[in-house]
Design an enzyme around this catalytic site. Sequence first.
Site, PDB file in Angstrom:
ATOM      1  N   LEU A 190     -23.065  14.054  30.336  1.00 33.04           N
ATOM      2  CA  LEU A 190     -24.044  13.137  30.920  1.00 33.04           C
ATOM      3  C   LEU A 190     -23.525  11.697  30.892  1.00 33.04           C
ATOM      4  O   LEU A 190     -23.433  11.038  31.918  1.00 33.04           O
ATOM      5  CB  LEU A 190     -25.372  13.239  30.159  1.00 33.04           C
ATOM      6  CG  LEU A 190     -26.459  12.226  30.549  1.00 33.04           C
ATOM      7  CD1 LEU A 190     -26.886  12.430  31.997  1.00 33.04           C
ATOM      8  CD2 LEU A 190     -27.661  12.349  29.609  1.00 33.04           C
ATOM      9  N   GLY A 196     -24.889   4.781  29.610  1.00 34.94           N
ATOM     10  CA  GLY A 196     -25.265   5.760  28.604  1.00 34.94           C
ATOM     11  C   GLY A 196     -26.772   5.934  28.578  1.00 34.94           C
ATOM     12  O   GLY A 196     -27.318   6.927  29.060  1.00 34.94           O
ATOM     13  N   GLN A 384     -33.129   3.646 -11.522  1.00 36.02           N
ATOM     14  CA  GLN A 384     -32.401   4.686 -10.812  1.00 36.02           C
ATOM     15  C   GLN A 384     -33.371   5.634 -10.089  1.00 36.02           C
ATOM     16  O   GLN A 384     -33.109   6.070  -8.961  1.00 36.02           O
ATOM     17  CB  GLN A 384     -31.512   5.465 -11.787  1.00 36.02           C
ATOM     18  CG  GLN A 384     -30.472   6.361 -11.134  1.00 36.02           C
ATOM     19  CD  GLN A 384     -29.272   5.584 -10.608  1.00 36.02           C
ATOM     20  OE1 GLN A 384     -29.326   4.366 -10.480  1.00 36.02           O
ATOM     21  NE2 GLN A 384     -28.185   6.275 -10.310  1.00 36.02           N
ATOM     22  N   ARG A 387     -34.620   4.046  -6.967  1.00 40.70           N
ATOM     23  CA  ARG A 387     -33.634   4.016  -5.896  1.00 40.70           C
ATOM     24  C   ARG A 387     -33.476   5.380  -5.210  1.00 40.70           C
ATOM     25  O   ARG A 387     -33.271   5.443  -3.997  1.00 40.70           O
ATOM     26  CB  ARG A 387     -32.265   3.582  -6.457  1.00 40.70           C
ATOM     27  CG  ARG A 387     -32.252   2.193  -7.045  1.00 40.70           C
ATOM     28  CD  ARG A 387     -30.911   1.860  -7.682  1.00 40.70           C
ATOM     29  NE  ARG A 387     -29.866   1.631  -6.685  1.00 40.70           N
ATOM     30  CZ  ARG A 387     -28.619   1.287  -6.999  1.00 40.70           C
ATOM     31  NH1 ARG A 387     -28.260   1.154  -8.276  1.00 40.70           N
ATOM     32  NH2 ARG A 387     -27.735   1.075  -6.057  1.00 40.70           N
ATOM     33  N   GLU A 483     -26.910  11.194  21.986  1.00 41.49           N
ATOM     34  CA  GLU A 483     -28.162  11.734  22.542  1.00 41.49           C
ATOM     35  C   GLU A 483     -29.230  10.638  22.655  1.00 41.49           C
ATOM     36  O   GLU A 483     -30.428  10.922  22.633  1.00 41.49           O
ATOM     37  CB  GLU A 483     -28.690  12.914  21.713  1.00 41.49           C
ATOM     38  CG  GLU A 483     -27.743  14.079  21.607  1.00 41.49           C
ATOM     39  CD  GLU A 483     -27.594  14.851  22.907  1.00 41.49           C
ATOM     40  OE1 GLU A 483     -28.433  14.671  23.804  1.00 41.49           O
ATOM     41  OE2 GLU A 483     -26.623  15.611  23.016  1.00 41.49           O
TER      42      GLU A 483
END
Length: 606
Positions: A190, A196, A384, A387, A483
């Site tokens: 495509l 694009g 931690q 996160r 895509e």
Amino acid sequence: MSRGRAVNACCVRWAVRGLASRRAWRIPKVAGAMAPLGEGSDDPVLPDLPRGPLHAARARASFPWKELALFWEGPDMLRFKKNIFSALENDPLFAHPPGSLSLEKYRELTFLRCKRVFEYDFLRVEDLLGSPLRVLALIQCLGMYDWSLATKFFLHTLTFGSAIYSSGSERHFKYLPKIFTMEIFGCFALTEVSHGSNTKAMRTTAHYDPTTEELIIHSPDFEAAKFWVGNLGKTATHAVVFAQLYTPGGQCHGLHPFVVQIRDPKTLLPMPGVMVGDIGRKLGQNGLDNGFAMFHKVRIPRQDLLNRSGDITPEGTYVTHVKDARQHFSESLGSLSSGRVAIAGMSVVNLKLAVSIALRFSATRRQFGPTDEEEVPVLEYPMQQWRLLPYLAAAYALDHFSKSLFLDLVELQQGLLGKDRSARQAELGREIHALASAGKPLASWTAQRGIQECREACGGHGYLAMNRLGDLRDDNDPNCTYEGDNSVLLQQTSNYLLGLLVRRDQGGARIESPLKTVDFLEAYPNLLGHRFEGSSPEDCLDSSVPLAAYEWLVCYLLRESYQKLNQEKQSGSNDFEARNNCQVRVCFKGCFSNDSLLIPAPSCPW
């Protein structure tokens, strides 16, 4: 981008709603799935984990991991995945070679591995619709091993094959068995050098010649060359090529897909009139041969026009059941939704892998402690956990979202094959297009940020190539652009949402959709008057709370964007200018942080 946040919030809201109900009618719980499976059980699908550095942390778990795995996947899917992993593990062809391979060797090896996957016959043709989640599972298992292999397989089977299956008719089904035997090898062409995202402006042409009943595929110049096409560089023998269709007399009927032979399957030499090549090394996935192609008056049979949305008679008359030009365009590009949904699932796999690596490392890495003799695993530190655990939660939510949306897509394709042209089918197509256009950005960006956070959370050791975090980051990166560029895709979803408000305001139409993802907007704008009145942490644990928060957020952002759009039009801007001026407007002032839709700031009424 306010409208971008609105559509991301809409997608998260959809996932939250689905997890709250588990959509048991779609992904059923398995009978006996919650039966006790304690440590020491001799289960071939879920064997006990070997003792090692992680044993102590696993022993402190507050839930049985085998029950969670059975609840989430089901025994049949777990067995299917185990068969795939066992086959790859025991086959010398899939052994990771020491050191790095040359580009040519890596691509040759990836093709041989792809061929071997077909020889294992993990999937049959009937599984494409009969067991669709197996298709997704196979691609994701291959991705856990190597994304170059997974993407090569996915582009050939799902993208190329699905395009023929969903955009063609019975006369094209002759290609499908050849896909699974690798008698032909396919790609999806495509994108062009100069275009694009703006697919309507593609410049490759297909002129019909009634004297020979042939279509002439032609690239007018290099800017019209097909570019970035996966599998095209070295191995594709056939392509679904998108070109502007012209009938005798010079009338253009817009973009249509055609099956075009690129190479001789026996020699892999280009067909006459086809200039094809490899575009070279990329930032990641270098086992995949992305390529370019130019066509110089290449003739193909009239029957190789994929004709589900439009066809040409032998005399050169264009016929179509689609009267609306926009619907025709969306039908021609309907196969893009399957790619976007699959990419969302691929992104989730990358996030799963990164979070697993980081959490396991954090459970064994010890730093500091109450005394010099006693060091604490870094996973025990709240910082931690702060996160990493949100990305663990995101992996579960997005995994459910991508699987469920994939099943919705299968339902849509089954309707297309059954020639369902009802209003519900058309609306289902628009809704899935909107969800896929927002779901891919949400999943790929979340994975992108999550992988980086996991890399940093592992400290200096996270920078070692052997831990795979760098490869995951590079291999996930194209998910944000191919895509459809994420930022552009979000605009497609925002246009869908804004269009619902316009239709309601202009004609009083109810806001509802087949999957019910936007039905809550029927309560707009009254929903904006709602306020959260919980008084304890327990009140926030009810799944209806985040669901209501996202509904409020979507309505708020839509109102701000809708008002801004109308203001632009009233000031004299045309539709193009008005939408341009709304795309970058930050309407949502401080309610949610810029880098996360999951963490509300104190000023948010929720």
